[in-house]
Enzyme design. Structure first.
Site, mmCIF file in Angstrom:
data_model
loop_
_atom_site.group_PDB
_atom_site.id
_atom_site.type_symbol
_atom_site.label_atom_id
_atom_site.label_comp_id
_atom_site.label_asym_id
_atom_site.label_seq_id
_atom_site.Cartn_x
_atom_site.Cartn_y
_atom_site.Cartn_z
ATOM 1 N N THR A 16 35.865 24.723 -19.926
ATOM 2 C CA THR A 16 35.872 24.392 -20.795
ATOM 3 C C THR A 16 35.862 22.773 -20.112
ATOM 4 O O THR A 16 36.084 22.470 -19.849
ATOM 5 C CB THR A 16 36.063 24.690 -22.254
ATOM 6 O OG1 THR A 16 37.487 24.897 -22.073
ATOM 7 C CG2 THR A 16 35.832 25.567 -23.627
ATOM 8 N N ASP B 155 31.552 36.259 -25.234
ATOM 9 C CA ASP B 155 32.851 35.926 -26.281
ATOM 10 C C ASP B 155 32.584 36.975 -27.114
ATOM 11 O O ASP B 155 33.186 37.285 -28.138
ATOM 12 C CB ASP B 155 32.679 34.897 -26.229
ATOM 13 C CG ASP B 155 33.375 33.549 -25.653
ATOM 14 O OD1 ASP B 155 34.075 34.124 -24.414
ATOM 15 O OD2 ASP B 155 33.366 32.514 -25.648
ATOM 16 N N SER C 121 34.571 31.231 -30.933
ATOM 17 C CA SER C 121 35.436 30.608 -29.589
ATOM 18 C C SER C 121 37.095 30.293 -30.422
ATOM 19 O O SER C 121 37.478 30.390 -31.223
ATOM 20 C CB SER C 121 34.578 29.185 -29.576
ATOM 21 O OG SER C 121 35.009 28.296 -29.249
ATOM 22 N N SER C 122 37.070 29.692 -28.949
ATOM 23 C CA SER C 122 38.740 28.590 -29.248
ATOM 24 C C SER C 122 38.615 27.395 -29.330
ATOM 25 O O SER C 122 39.713 26.828 -29.671
ATOM 26 C CB SER C 122 39.865 29.154 -28.614
ATOM 27 O OG SER C 122 40.066 30.843 -28.723
ATOM 28 N N GLY D 138 40.491 25.548 -21.920
ATOM 29 C CA GLY D 138 41.539 26.521 -21.858
ATOM 30 C C GLY D 138 41.283 27.723 -22.168
ATOM 31 O O GLY D 138 42.080 28.511 -22.349
ATOM 32 N N GLY D 139 39.869 27.845 -22.763
ATOM 33 C CA GLY D 139 40.271 29.664 -23.280
ATOM 34 C C GLY D 139 40.962 29.716 -24.422
ATOM 35 O O GLY D 139 40.740 28.616 -25.693
#
Length: 634
Positions: A439, A479, A503-504, A526-527
């Site tokens: 990201t 995801d 999503s995060s 960073g996921g």
């Protein structure tokens, strides 16, 4: 002594499987195992673990804060920051600058984002103090359903058979979201915003050390002929650092989007090229159709806002889990029992680290059970991100009961999700879904005081490893949970036609509670660890008064309801041992955050202009840069 000073003292001191196995990346096999449930696509073989952290660590270079007045842009690359700065200097809005920067980022750090992916954007309009949450997340094709990631026996496919190829590609949403936002908040013409990226794509830019390292380590990108010809030489070696990389195909694509808007990407020759390449992938063909691209729509949602001490923090609502989970972590942090005490006199802080890890466990347990696309269940039912769900998960009394479980010793993992009274009767199974940390984030303030906090992504590094007309396509459909149910209960984040995967991404904007004035713009790539990066930084800045540059440079740590992860090379072994004595399973891993923040001080001062004083901060783990008025762009 509270846990906040303790955390501050701590941070201050301190077949692809075989190909993936060969990639020399730092990994956390135990953390992978946490996500490798049947719901998440079956066990992840250790040999394939190298793709789990595709945006590997490539160094740590200390940075200084940048101060300015008027306008400021902080992005992941000097070229992108300069593009944003040029737009702001020309009178463009924060939204204009974000578009210009994002187009450049898709060129110079193609591993992280681009027009083949999606984004979440918070926009604050100063003149009427209006905050909007823009959802440009990818969607599942109409032909996809809950069997998307099941094999012929009805079992979830191995995760790393899914990552690369057309089946993983969701409908891109970035360009159409930016176009709709620009219609409301743009000041300069749409086409003008593409000029920096088009020029850079045609004339070339020097390959950066980070891009070279990620290209060299990726085991799959060379299999795409177009990507191989662009990024590798005839021997298959990654273009070296400093190589002048030209991407005329992307320059042409961006020129078409500049002329025709999102229609150039979502209909016509480019759309047909996307669909053809997705559906004809040699090993993993996908289901994307031209109608999916044509009918994609971004959404404008209500931001998740909550009070935190002297501030009001606002973030993204579902389908991002970022806003809700960050809010839970900060609320749990404050509500945790106060009897925890510091041990030892070496200045390290096992108590603060323990407390932060425990609130992460509790928050991620709720995230994995409840949060998903809010448009796919009726209000008050199932997994939706409706107002009732968000309110229930952020209820202070509920979180106080959850926080009461935090004690001297670590809670056994996995911690079970909570049961807010308002959500009683929801038949949901928890399911952590793998989310790979490729990201990018940008933070922007313009002269009028408008703000943008935007995080964008193509999911895994280099996405699905499919290049079309100079840009890479996302693999965001991985995801989703790979199984639709567990033990007879539906999973919130299951695949459904047209649905957006959880999503995060956690862009955030913070306001002063007393005055309503903006105080901070922040976010990170960073996921799933994005949530921890942002929460840790907010605690440091808002609770402890740590300056933004120091805050984004602090060592990373956290727990996503599994092992307690400590940043490799930045946290001493003594802390790990102290946490193990408390019952934590501890691992040292690369935690490659990319926090970009702007702090605003908008208090009026006698005899000075009314422009806010701005402080820009760049995470030293990546190649970010600040552009600001009056600083020569640096």
């Amino acid at each position: 002594m509270t846990g906040l000073p303790r955390l501050r003292r701590f941070v201050a001191r301190t077949t692809l499987a075989s190909a993936f196995a060969a990639a020399s990346l730092a990994l956390s096999p135990s953390a992978l195992a946490r996500d490798a449930t049947p719901s998440a696509g079956g066990p992840i073989p250790a040999a394939a673990a190298a793709a789990a952290r595709p945006e590997a660590a490539t160094g740590f270079a200390p940075r200084d804060a940048v101060h300015g007045r008027g306008w400021m842009a902080v992005t992941a690359n000097r070229h992108a920051s300069d593009a944003a700065g040029a737009i702001l200097a020309a009178g463009g809005s924060a939204l204009d600058a974000a578009i210009a920067a994002q187009m450049v980022l898709g060129l110079v750090e193609p591993q992280s984002s681009g027009i083949g992916g999606g984004a979440f954007l918070l926009h604050y309009r100063a003149r009427d103090r209006r905050l909007e949450a823009w959802d440009g997340r990818e969607t599942a094709p109409a032909a996809a359903d809950e069997r998307l990631w099941l094999d012929a026996r009805g079992q979830p496919r191995p995760f790393f058979e899914a990552v690369v190829g057309g089946r993983a590609v969701g409908v891109p949403g970035l360009v159409r979201m930016l176009e709709r936002a620009h219609a409301r908040h743009g000041r300069l013409p749409w086409g003008r915003l593409f000029e920096p990226a088009i020029a850079l794509a045609r004339d070339g830019f020097p390959v950066s050390p980070r891009l070279h390292a990620l290209l060299a380590r990726d085991p799959a990108l060379r299999d795409d002929p177009e990507a191989a010809a662009l990024y590798y030489d005839e021997a298959g070696k990654a273009r070296p650092v400093g190589y002048l990389l030209r991407n005329p195909a992307l320059a042409d694509t961006l020129a078409q989007v500049a002329r025709r808007g999102s229609l150039a990407l979502h209909a016509g020759p480019i759309a047909r090229a996307i669909v053809d390449k997705v559906r004809s992938h040699p090993s993993n063909p996908g289901l994307l159709g031209e109608h999916d691209l044509a009918f994609y729509r971004p959404a404008v949602r209500e931001a998740v806002c909550f009070d935190h001490r002297a501030h009001r923090v606002c973030g993204m609502p579902p389908p991002s889990s970022g806003g809700v989970t960050v809010a839970q972590m900060l609320k749990l942090w404050r509500a945790a029992p106060a009897q925890l005490t510091t041990r030892g006199g070496d200045g390290l802080d096992p108590d603060g680290a323990h407390r932060f890890a425990e609130v992460g466990k509790l928050a991620f347990a709720d995230r994995d059970r409840y949060l998903a696309d809010p448009d796919f269940t009726a209000p008050g039912q199932g997994s939706s991100g409706d107002a009732m769900l968000v309110s229930a998960l952020l209820d202070d009394r509920y979180l106080a009961r959850r926080a009461a479980a935090i004690g001297e010793l670590a809670l056994p993992t996995p911690v079970a999700a909570g049961h807010p009274a308002a959500l009683s009767g929801r038949p949901l199974a928890a399911a952590p879904s793998p989310e790979l940390p490729s990201t990018t984030h940008l933070s922007i303030v313009d002269r009028q005081g408008n703000l943008v906090s935007m995080t964008s992504s193509i999911e895994s590094a280099f996405g699905a490893r499919i290049m079309v007309r100079g840009f890479l396509l996302n693999n965001q459909l991985t995801d989703f949970s790979f199984a639709p149910s567990r033990d007879g209960e539906p999973i919130a984040n299951r695949v459904e036609p047209g649905k957006r995967p959880r999503s995060s991404m956690a862009p955030a904007i913070v306001f002063d509670r007393a005055t309503g004035a903006p105080a901070l713009v922040i976010g990170s790539p960073g996921g799933p660890q994005i949530i921890q990066y942002v929460a840790r930084s907010l605690i440091a800045i808002l609770d402890e008064g740590v300056d933004p540059q120091r805050a984004v440079s602090l060592p990373n740590l956290g727990n996503r309801n599994g092992v307690t992860e400590l940043e490799r090379g930045r946290v001493p072994a003594s802390l790990a041992e102290a946490l193990r004595r408390r019952g934590h399973r501890v691992e040292f891993v690369d935690m490659t955050s990319g926090l970009h923040a702007i702090a605003l001080d908008c208090r009026p001062r006698l005899g000075q202009d009314r422009a806010c004083r701005l402080t820009g901060a760049v995470d030293p783990r990546r190649e970010g840069a600040v552009a600001a008025a009056g600083t020569g762009g640096r």
